[in-house]
Design a protein around this motif. Sequence first.
Motif, short mmCIF file in Angstrom:
data_model
loop_
_atom_site.label_atom_id
_atom_site.label_comp_id
_atom_site.label_asym_id
_atom_site.label_seq_id
_atom_site.Cartn_x
_atom_site.Cartn_y
_atom_site.Cartn_z
N MET A 43 0.82 -1.20 0.00
CA MET A 43 0.00 0.00 0.00
C MET A 43 0.86 1.26 0.00
SD MET A 43 -2.88 1.50 -0.04
CE MET A 43 -4.20 0.35 0.33
N GLU A 44 0.41 2.24 -0.76
CA GLU A 44 1.10 3.53 -0.74
C GLU A 44 0.93 4.17 0.64
OE1 GLU A 44 1.29 2.00 -3.07
OE2 GLU A 44 1.53 2.98 -4.97
N GLU A 45 2.03 4.60 1.26
CA GLU A 45 1.98 5.15 2.61
C GLU A 45 2.78 6.46 2.68
OE1 GLU A 45 1.42 1.45 5.56
OE2 GLU A 45 3.39 1.56 4.61
N PRO A 46 2.22 7.55 2.18
CA PRO A 46 2.94 8.83 2.22
C PRO A 46 3.13 9.33 3.64
CG PRO A 46 0.68 9.17 1.55
CD PRO A 46 0.89 7.68 1.59
N GLU A 47 4.08 10.23 3.77
CA GLU A 47 4.39 10.79 5.09
C GLU A 47 3.18 11.49 5.69
OE1 GLU A 47 7.55 14.01 7.02
OE2 GLU A 47 7.76 13.33 4.94
N LYS A 48 2.42 12.19 4.86
CA LYS A 48 1.22 12.88 5.33
C LYS A 48 -0.01 12.14 4.83
CE LYS A 48 3.40 17.44 5.52
NZ LYS A 48 3.33 18.86 5.09
N PRO A 49 -0.90 11.69 5.73
CA PRO A 49 -2.06 10.90 5.31
C PRO A 49 -2.92 11.59 4.26
CG PRO A 49 -1.79 10.83 7.69
CD PRO A 49 -0.82 11.84 7.19
N GLU A 50 -2.99 12.91 4.28
CA GLU A 50 -3.85 13.60 3.31
C GLU A 50 -3.33 13.43 1.89
OE1 GLU A 50 -1.31 16.90 5.33
OE2 GLU A 50 -2.32 15.00 5.88
N TRP A 51 -2.04 13.15 1.75
CA TRP A 51 -1.51 12.91 0.41
C TRP A 51 -2.09 11.64 -0.18
CZ3 TRP A 51 4.39 14.01 1.54
CH2 TRP A 51 4.54 15.38 1.78
N PHE A 52 -2.30 10.63 0.66
CA PHE A 52 -2.92 9.40 0.17
C PHE A 52 -4.31 9.70 -0.38
CE2 PHE A 52 -5.88 5.93 0.59
CZ PHE A 52 -5.22 4.90 -0.04
N ALA A 53 -5.08 10.50 0.35
CA ALA A 53 -6.43 10.83 -0.11
C ALA A 53 -6.40 11.51 -1.47
CB ALA A 53 -7.13 11.73 0.93
N ASP A 54 -5.41 12.37 -1.71
CA ASP A 54 -5.29 13.05 -3.00
C ASP A 54 -4.99 12.05 -4.12
OD1 ASP A 54 -5.74 15.47 -1.72
OD2 ASP A 54 -3.60 15.97 -1.58
N VAL A 55 -4.07 11.12 -3.84
CA VAL A 55 -3.69 10.14 -4.85
C VAL A 55 -4.87 9.23 -5.17
CG1 VAL A 55 -2.20 8.16 -5.33
CG2 VAL A 55 -1.24 10.20 -4.26
N PHE A 56 -5.57 8.78 -4.13
CA PHE A 56 -6.69 7.87 -4.37
C PHE A 56 -7.84 8.58 -5.06
CE2 PHE A 56 -10.33 5.17 -3.19
CZ PHE A 56 -9.85 3.97 -3.68
N GLU A 57 -8.03 9.86 -4.79
CA GLU A 57 -9.06 10.63 -5.48
C GLU A 57 -8.80 10.66 -6.98
OE1 GLU A 57 -11.06 15.12 -5.48
OE2 GLU A 57 -9.42 14.64 -4.11
N ALA A 58 -7.53 10.87 -7.36
CA ALA A 58 -7.18 10.86 -8.79
C ALA A 58 -7.40 9.46 -9.38
CB ALA A 58 -5.74 11.30 -8.97
N PHE A 59 -7.10 8.44 -8.62
CA PHE A 59 -7.29 7.05 -9.06
C PHE A 59 -8.77 6.79 -9.35
CE2 PHE A 59 -7.51 2.41 -8.13
CZ PHE A 59 -6.51 1.96 -8.96
N GLU A 60 -9.64 7.22 -8.44
CA GLU A 60 -11.08 7.05 -8.64
C GLU A 60 -11.58 7.90 -9.80
OE1 GLU A 60 -13.45 5.74 -4.76
OE2 GLU A 60 -12.70 7.81 -4.62
N ALA A 61 -11.12 9.14 -9.88
CA ALA A 61 -11.58 10.04 -10.94
C ALA A 61 -11.19 9.54 -12.32
CB ALA A 61 -11.01 11.44 -10.71
N SER A 62 -10.14 8.73 -12.39
CA SER A 62 -9.70 8.17 -13.66
C SER A 62 -10.43 6.89 -14.02
CB SER A 62 -8.18 7.91 -13.62
OG SER A 62 -7.48 9.12 -13.43
N GLY A 63 -11.45 6.53 -13.25
CA GLY A 63 -12.27 5.37 -13.57
C GLY A 63 -11.74 4.07 -13.04
N MET A 64 -10.84 4.11 -12.04
CA MET A 64 -10.23 2.89 -11.53
C MET A 64 -10.66 2.55 -10.10
SD MET A 64 -6.36 3.52 -12.97
CE MET A 64 -6.12 4.46 -14.47
N GLY A 65 -11.62 3.28 -9.56
CA GLY A 65 -12.02 3.07 -8.18
C GLY A 65 -12.51 1.66 -7.89
N ASP A 66 -13.04 0.98 -8.90
CA ASP A 66 -13.54 -0.39 -8.70
C ASP A 66 -12.50 -1.43 -9.08
OD1 ASP A 66 -13.58 0.13 -11.40
OD2 ASP A 66 -15.50 -0.86 -11.77
#
Length: 417
Positions: A341-364
């Motif tokens: 799992m991606e584990e950035p130093e700041k937890p909010e960075w993970f939320a940003d990365v996963f948001e882009a992942f979902e927005a690109s149609g890969m959330g499922d």
Amino acid sequence: MSRWHLRALNPSRSPLARDEPVTETENAKEKAMTTILEGVTTGAQSGTRYPIIDADVHPDFNPAKPGVMSRLPQRWREYAAEWGLTRGGSPGGDRPRHREFAHRWDTEPPEGGAPMSNPDFAREQLLDKYDITAAMLNDISGYMFNGSRNTPRGLADAMCRAMNEDREESWFAIDERWHGAINTPYEIPELAVAEIQRRMDSPYRDRWNLISFAPDNMNPPGHEKYYPIYEIAQEYNIPISMHVLAAHRVTASGSPTYYFEEHCDWGAYNFPNISSLVYEGVFDRFPNLKFALVELAWSWAVPLAWRLDNAYDLMSSELPDLQRRPSEYIADHFWYTTQPMEEPEKPEWFADVFEAFEASGMGDKLLYSSDYPHWDFDEPSALPASLSQAQRRAILGENASALFGIPLKPGSGAVID
């Protein structure tokens, strides 16, 4: 590996399993590398219960065990006794490892033996503890018999068949929650197709939910050589699994020096493999073909899709037959696993990365994987806290259920506060 759940299981043992006294430095290293199962209660009355499918579990790395060898024709048993099983190297790599099987200390069965050599003990530690609906057995030792590595053609074919038959008898038969990836000599496609067909004709056809490929093969995966395998995979709706492989060709520059260097280089497999499959038009020829990229991470997928789209826009004349933009193929045909799992130093960075992942149609497309019994095992509660309940539920079970066609067991799963 989830650093929020790290603690030493056996600090008295050196990472190198030496008899000498463990130094304070070595002890600290051990504490930084060993995961204990904590933070999850499967029988608690509070918290939310999440049904689970584990997309990546590793059987005993021992293709020469009696259950397999006894199934070989006499010719190949004699060959193995005289020459060994493979003369072209193994997928174990050549870097020093802190443990022989890269495992947690507590996964060694009480009666002795290698991790995951006892299906009942593994069931207790994994399936029962987390009330798992299904767990996918990915046998990376099968890559030793993919039809290359100077292994005789007949031995590769016989070994893949014997390993699959042993998996059915030793694992599938004792618990319906064990599923697996089919081992095939895929560098000899006609033999691979025949082995896949045998598994589809077996009583356990519903338990074979992947076809095992390595990410470093004799040809790029878009090569037409592999089309017969893709054709039968599409016919039976079985995804192709590319699982990370600790081998000599991890990078374009050769073999890394250190274990953790290798561990961080595994993502390098993804770019040429995805590019090959997309640009060679594999998904136009096989529109229902699916690939599961196991233990190869996932955060790289969005920027790679951007890069491929940009290159296609500039040079689409080279690919006049491609029917869609590269990012569309990536969004529709590839699945990924959570470990590592991606584990950035700041937890909010993970939320940003996963948001882009979902927005690109890969959330499922993201699947939970524990990587049991390895030292960087991730329990279900290891998923980042920023995920919503709906996202957590999808990752832990719903996405894999849709991909593999495995119904989630009602009322099952880990309770996570």
